[in-house]
Design a protein around this motif. Structure first.
Motif, PDB file in Angstrom:
ATOM      1  N   ILE A   1     144.773  32.873  52.669  1.00 58.53           N
ATOM      2  CA  ILE A   1     145.734  33.437  51.703  1.00 58.53           C
ATOM      3  C   ILE A   1     145.866  32.535  50.479  1.00 58.53           C
ATOM      4  O   ILE A   1     145.843  33.003  49.332  1.00 58.53           O
ATOM      5  CB  ILE A   1     147.104  33.654  52.371  1.00 58.53           C
ATOM      6  N   VAL A   2     145.993  31.227  50.716  1.00 61.87           N
ATOM      7  CA  VAL A   2     146.128  30.290  49.595  1.00 61.87           C
ATOM      8  C   VAL A   2     144.866  30.282  48.741  1.00 61.87           C
ATOM      9  O   VAL A   2     144.928  30.256  47.497  1.00 61.87           O
ATOM     10  CB  VAL A   2     146.451  28.874  50.113  1.00 61.87           C
TER      11      VAL A   2
ATOM     12  N   TYR B   1     144.417  33.524  40.623  1.00 58.29           N
ATOM     13  CA  TYR B   1     145.026  32.866  39.460  1.00 58.29           C
ATOM     14  C   TYR B   1     143.964  32.432  38.464  1.00 58.29           C
ATOM     15  O   TYR B   1     144.100  32.640  37.253  1.00 58.29           O
ATOM     16  CB  TYR B   1     145.839  31.651  39.928  1.00 58.29           C
ATOM     17  N   ASP B   2     142.872  31.817  38.986  1.00 60.19           N
ATOM     18  CA  ASP B   2     141.789  31.380  38.101  1.00 60.19           C
ATOM     19  C   ASP B   2     141.141  32.560  37.378  1.00 60.19           C
ATOM     20  O   ASP B   2     140.710  32.446  36.238  1.00 60.19           O
ATOM     21  CB  ASP B   2     140.721  30.629  38.905  1.00 60.19           C
ATOM     22  N   GLN B   3     141.075  33.712  38.080  1.00 59.64           N
ATOM     23  CA  GLN B   3     140.402  34.878  37.530  1.00 59.64           C
ATOM     24  C   GLN B   3     141.214  35.554  36.425  1.00 59.64           C
ATOM     25  O   GLN B   3     140.663  35.955  35.389  1.00 59.64           O
ATOM     26  CB  GLN B   3     140.124  35.884  38.647  1.00 59.64           C
ATOM     27  N   TRP B   4     142.515  35.665  36.634  1.00 64.75           N
ATOM     28  CA  TRP B   4     143.317  36.510  35.743  1.00 64.75           C
ATOM     29  C   TRP B   4     144.361  35.787  34.897  1.00 64.75           C
ATOM     30  O   TRP B   4     144.838  36.330  33.900  1.00 64.75           O
ATOM     31  CB  TRP B   4     144.016  37.590  36.557  1.00 64.75           C
TER      32      TRP B   4
ATOM     33  N   LEU C   1     130.776  34.713  40.268  1.00 61.30           N
ATOM     34  CA  LEU C   1     130.909  34.440  41.705  1.00 61.30           C
ATOM     35  C   LEU C   1     132.327  34.625  42.221  1.00 61.30           C
ATOM     36  O   LEU C   1     132.527  35.034  43.363  1.00 61.30           O
ATOM     37  CB  LEU C   1     130.446  33.010  42.009  1.00 61.30           C
ATOM     38  N   ARG C   2     133.331  34.322  41.387  1.00 59.77           N
ATOM     39  CA  ARG C   2     134.711  34.339  41.868  1.00 59.77           C
ATOM     40  C   ARG C   2     135.139  35.684  42.451  1.00 59.77           C
ATOM     41  O   ARG C   2     135.712  35.730  43.553  1.00 59.77           O
ATOM     42  CB  ARG C   2     135.656  33.898  40.742  1.00 59.77           C
ATOM     43  N   PRO C   3     134.882  36.824  41.785  1.00 52.68           N
ATOM     44  CA  PRO C   3     135.274  38.112  42.377  1.00 52.68           C
ATOM     45  C   PRO C   3     134.564  38.408  43.690  1.00 52.68           C
ATOM     46  O   PRO C   3     135.151  39.011  44.598  1.00 52.68           O
ATOM     47  CB  PRO C   3     134.869  39.129  41.291  1.00 52.68           C
ATOM     48  N   LEU C   4     133.300  37.975  43.805  1.00 53.71           N
ATOM     49  CA  LEU C   4     132.566  38.196  45.048  1.00 53.71           C
ATOM     50  C   LEU C   4     133.193  37.409  46.198  1.00 53.71           C
ATOM     51  O   LEU C   4     133.354  37.918  47.311  1.00 53.71           O
ATOM     52  CB  LEU C   4     131.096  37.790  44.870  1.00 53.71           C
ATOM     53  N   ILE C   5     133.571  36.171  45.917  1.00 59.23           N
ATOM     54  CA  ILE C   5     134.195  35.334  46.947  1.00 59.23           C
ATOM     55  C   ILE C   5     135.546  35.915  47.359  1.00 59.23           C
ATOM     56  O   ILE C   5     135.913  35.929  48.540  1.00 59.23           O
ATOM     57  CB  ILE C   5     134.368  33.886  46.436  1.00 59.23           C
ATOM     58  N   MET C   6     136.303  36.429  46.371  1.00 63.15           N
ATOM     59  CA  MET C   6     137.598  37.038  46.683  1.00 63.15           C
ATOM     60  C   MET C   6     137.423  38.253  47.592  1.00 63.15           C
ATOM     61  O   MET C   6     138.211  38.457  48.526  1.00 63.15           O
ATOM     62  CB  MET C   6     138.306  37.439  45.391  1.00 63.15           C
ATOM     63  N   ALA C   7     136.394  39.060  47.340  1.00 62.98           N
ATOM     64  CA  ALA C   7     136.148  40.233  48.176  1.00 62.98           C
ATOM     65  C   ALA C   7     135.831  39.827  49.602  1.00 62.98           C
ATOM     66  O   ALA C   7     136.329  40.427  50.570  1.00 62.98           O
ATOM     67  CB  ALA C   7     135.007  41.064  47.584  1.00 62.98           C
ATOM     68  N   VAL C   8     135.025  38.779  49.753  1.00 62.10           N
ATOM     69  CA  VAL C   8     134.686  38.295  51.095  1.00 62.10           C
ATOM     70  C   VAL C   8     135.932  37.766  51.799  1.00 62.10           C
ATOM     71  O   VAL C   8     136.164  38.037  52.990  1.00 62.10           O
ATOM     72  CB  VAL C   8     133.607  37.193  51.011  1.00 62.10           C
TER      73      VAL C   8
END
Length: 262
Positions: A248-249, A256-259, A106-113
Motif C-alpha cells: 500500500i505504501v 504521488y510521484d506519477q501525479w 515504468l511507473r504505471p506498469l509497476i503500479m498495475a502489478v
C-alpha cells in the motif's frame, strides 16, 4: 562521503537504513525507505550514485537476514540458489540499463502489478498461511520460479529496486506454494544474489559512495537481523500484515510521484 552532508542529514539517513533493514528482512521493500531518503537527503548527487550507494548498504542487511533465516527456517537451499543465480544475472542486466531508465514509462506498469498483488493477497485470506505439501517440487514450478522470481524480478531489482523483496515473496508463494515465512527466508537468499549482481555493475561503473554506504550498512545490518528474528517468532500472519502495508505504501509513493511530484 559527500563533502557537504550535514550531521542532521546523515543521522536521518542512518535511521532510514535501520528501518529499511527491518522492513526488508520481514517482507522486502526496504528500498522504499532508504532510496527516497537518499534522493531527498542528497539532491546534488547523481541518481546513478544514489542507486549504487543504496545497494552497497542494502546488501549487508539482506545478507544478515538471510543468515538468520538459514539457521532457523526450513529453506530449500538448492532451489534458492538456482533462483538466486538467475536473479544475479537479471540484476546485472538491469543495473547496466539503469542509467537510461525512463521512470515515466515504468511507473504505471509497476503500479498495475502492485494493485494486482494487493488484490490477490487481500482476497485470498489463506495466501501464504497454509503449509505446503511435503515432497519434491516439480521441475516445471522450479523453472517458472527461476524465470519469474529469478531473471524477471532480478532485472527489476538492478533497474529500479524498491519493492523487490515483496515481489519475490509473492512470486515464491504463488509459484512454489511456500508459506510466507519460508518465502521470506528464501527471498532473502535470492535478494542477496540480486544485490551482488547490481552492486558489481555499479562498482564497475564507479557509481558507489563507499564511505557513506559502509556507514548506512551498519544500521541496515542491525535492522535486518532484528526483522528476521521477529518474522520467525511471529509467523505468517505477521509477515502477511507487513506485506499488505508495504504494498500500500509503495503504491501511494508511486502514485504521488506519477501525479503530484514536480
Amino acid at each position: 562521503m559527500p563533502p557537504d552532508i550535514s550531521l542532521f542529514t546523515l543521522s536521518l539517513l542512518c535511521l532510514a537504513a535501520l528501518a529499511a533493514g527491518w522492513v526488508d528482512a520481514v517482507v522486502g521493500g526496504g528500498g522504499l525507505l532508504l532510496l527516497p531518503a537518499l534522493l531527498v537527503g542528497l539532491p546534488q548527487v547523481p541518481t546513478a550514485f544514489i542507486l549504487g550507494t543504496n545497494k552497497s548498504a542494502a546488501i549487508v542487511g539482506t545478507s544478515a537476514a538471510a543468515v538468520t533465516y538459514l539457521r532457523k527456517a526450513p529453506i530449500d537451499v538448492g532451489i534458492a540458489l538456482r533462483i538466486g543465480v538467475a536473479a544475479m544475472a537479471g540484476s546485472l542486466g538491469g543495473a547496466f540499463f539503469a542509467a537510461g531508465i525512463n521512470s515515466e514509462v515504468l511507473r504505471p506498469l509497476i503500479m498495475a502489478v502492485l494493485l494486482g498483488v494487493l488484490a490477490f493477497v487481500l482476497f485470498r485470506p489463506a495466501f501464504g498461511t497454509a503449509v505446503a505439501a511435503s515432497g519434491p517440487v516439480s521441475r516445471q514450478r522450479v523453472l517458472a520460479a527461476v524465470l519469474i522470481a529469478g531473471l524477471g524480478i532480478g532485472f527489476y531489482d538492478g533497474l529500479i529496486g524498491p519493492g523487490t523483496g515483496a515481489f519475490l515473496v509473492v512470486a515464491l508463494v504463488a509459484v512454489l506454494h511456500m508459506d510466507l515465512v519460508t518465502s521470506s527466508a528464501t527471498a532473502k537468499v535470492v535478494n542477496v544474489c540480486t544485490n551482488i549482481g547490481a552492486l558489481t555493475m555499479f562498482a564497475l561503473q564507479g557509481t558507489v559512495l563507499w564511505q557513506l554506504g559502509g556507514l548506512l550498512a551498519l544500521f541496515n545490518l542491525v535492522g535486518g537481523t532484528v526483522g528476521a528474528r521477529m518474522a520467525l517468532k511471529r509467523g505468517a500472519g505477521f509477515v502477511r500484515g507487513v506485506l499488505v502495508l508495504v504494498v500500500i505504501v509503495l503504491l501511494c509513493k508511486l502514485a504521488y510521484d506519477q501525479w503530484f511530484a514536480a
